[in-house]
Design a protein around this motif. Structure first.
Motif, short mmCIF file in Angstrom:
data_model
loop_
_atom_site.label_atom_id
_atom_site.label_comp_id
_atom_site.label_asym_id
_atom_site.label_seq_id
_atom_site.Cartn_x
_atom_site.Cartn_y
_atom_site.Cartn_z
N PHE A 238 0.83 -1.20 0.00
CA PHE A 238 0.00 0.00 0.00
C PHE A 238 0.87 1.25 0.00
O PHE A 238 0.64 2.20 -0.76
N GLY A 239 1.89 1.28 0.86
CA GLY A 239 2.78 2.43 0.91
C GLY A 239 3.45 2.68 -0.42
O GLY A 239 3.57 3.83 -0.87
N LEU A 240 3.88 1.61 -1.08
CA LEU A 240 4.52 1.74 -2.39
C LEU A 240 3.55 2.33 -3.41
O LEU A 240 3.94 3.21 -4.20
N ALA A 241 2.31 1.88 -3.41
CA ALA A 241 1.32 2.39 -4.35
C ALA A 241 1.10 3.89 -4.17
O ALA A 241 1.00 4.65 -5.13
N VAL A 242 1.03 4.32 -2.91
CA VAL A 242 0.84 5.74 -2.62
C VAL A 242 2.06 6.55 -3.04
O VAL A 242 1.95 7.58 -3.72
N PHE A 243 3.24 6.09 -2.66
CA PHE A 243 4.47 6.83 -2.97
C PHE A 243 4.72 6.93 -4.46
O PHE A 243 5.13 7.98 -4.97
N LEU A 244 4.49 5.84 -5.19
CA LEU A 244 4.78 5.87 -6.62
C LEU A 244 3.84 6.82 -7.35
O LEU A 244 4.25 7.55 -8.26
N GLU A 245 2.58 6.85 -6.96
CA GLU A 245 1.63 7.79 -7.57
C GLU A 245 2.07 9.23 -7.34
O GLU A 245 2.06 10.06 -8.26
N LEU A 246 2.49 9.54 -6.12
CA LEU A 246 2.91 10.91 -5.81
C LEU A 246 4.26 11.24 -6.42
O LEU A 246 4.50 12.38 -6.81
N ALA A 247 5.14 10.25 -6.51
CA ALA A 247 6.43 10.49 -7.15
C ALA A 247 6.25 10.81 -8.63
O ALA A 247 6.94 11.68 -9.18
N HIS A 248 5.33 10.13 -9.29
CA HIS A 248 5.03 10.45 -10.69
C HIS A 248 4.45 11.86 -10.80
O HIS A 248 4.78 12.59 -11.74
N ALA A 249 3.59 12.24 -9.85
CA ALA A 249 3.03 13.60 -9.86
C ALA A 249 4.14 14.63 -9.70
O ALA A 249 4.16 15.66 -10.38
N ALA A 250 5.09 14.36 -8.79
CA ALA A 250 6.21 15.29 -8.58
C ALA A 250 7.07 15.39 -9.83
O ALA A 250 7.52 16.48 -10.21
N GLN A 251 7.28 14.28 -10.49
CA GLN A 251 8.10 14.26 -11.70
C GLN A 251 7.43 15.03 -12.84
O GLN A 251 8.06 15.85 -13.51
N LEU A 252 6.15 14.81 -13.03
CA LEU A 252 5.41 15.47 -14.12
C LEU A 252 5.25 16.96 -13.86
O LEU A 252 5.34 17.77 -14.78
N ALA A 253 4.99 17.33 -12.60
CA ALA A 253 4.78 18.74 -12.26
C ALA A 253 6.08 19.48 -11.99
O ALA A 253 6.08 20.70 -11.82
#
Length: 243
Positions: free
Chosen positions: A220-235
């Motif tokens: 679960f933690g990995l799913a949350v972190f990866l989604e937000l890491a992609h958001a940080a990368q794109l933004a």
């Protein structure tokens, strides 16, 4: 004390102009929740938006100069932000899954030759005490930022994999690069056999019960972190741990 992940401009974060997912939920229900941080806010904290914006701009310029990084990122209080709550179970479980991948022989119950190593189950919240974490964090190779105590990942191209630097408020922090975080999280997901659909399902299902095992909490933690890491990368924005 819980743990949230924030992605967005440091000006907004420093001003406190953002809501955790718990606050958002309570606000939608017409209720208010007070967040207590590990370190109390100093009495002389700057709250003037212009002064904070200038401080962040000066901090970024000094950091980029020290790193030798040619470009920074746009940081304005009006820019959007993203946040979610893996909490300590999700974060610690994810860190332990990375540690197990680095040092599989120290995973509880792992066989050594013909014998099974006797050991008690690790605790996601007390991940620092796990033998696998202690061994892996001393010299991580696959997951250097996850296993080195990084708390701020910045959208910079030129910087050491892990480095120490003061935050905007002057407090020291261990930092890394957003792109490196995405690489590490993507590798961990691959090693666990999790594709995008499965990660999305884990995230939508929400956190498992606190009594569940490290594997469930970590996925679960990995799913949350990866989604937000992609958001940080794109933004092109920082990703911070908030607790």
């Amino acid at each position: 004390m819980g743990m949230d992940v924030y992605v967005g401009p440091l000006t907004r974060y420093t001003l406190g102009d953002w809501l955790t997912v718990v606050q958002q939920t309570m606000q939608a229900a017409g209720r208010e929740v007070r967040i207590v941080h590990a370190e109390p806010e100093p009495e002389d904290v700057i709250t003037d938006p212009v002064a904070v914006s200038d401080a962040v701009r000066s901090w970024q310029a000094g950091l980029l100069s020290a790193l030798g990084s040619p470009e920074g990122w746009t940081d304005e209080a009006e820019l959007p932000y993203w946040t979610d709550k893996p909490d300590w179970d999700g974060y610690g479980g994810m860190i332990l899954l990375a540690a197990y991948d680095e040092q599989p022989e120290f995973r509880p119950g792992t066989r050594r030759g013909l014998l099974r190593r006797e050991s008690r189950a690790d605790s996601a919240r007390a991940f620092q005490d796990a033998p696998a974490y202690k061994r892996a964090s001393s010299n991580p190779t696959k997951y250097p930022t996850l296993l080195s105590g990084v708390e701020w990942w910045l959208p910079v191209e030129v910087a050491p994999t892990v480095f120490e630097a003061p935050r905007v408020t002057g407090q020291p922090a261990r930092m890394g690069r957003v792109d490196q975080l995405v690489v590490e999280l993507t590798l961990l997901a691959k090693r666990l056999g999790l594709d995008d659909d499965q990660l999305g399902q884990l995230r939508q299902a929400g956190p498992p019960d606190s009594s569940t095992d490290v594997e469930a909490a970590g996925r679960f933690g990995l799913a949350v972190f990866l989604e937000l890491a992609h958001a940080a990368q794109l933004a092109n924005q920082p990703l911070l741990l908030d607790y």
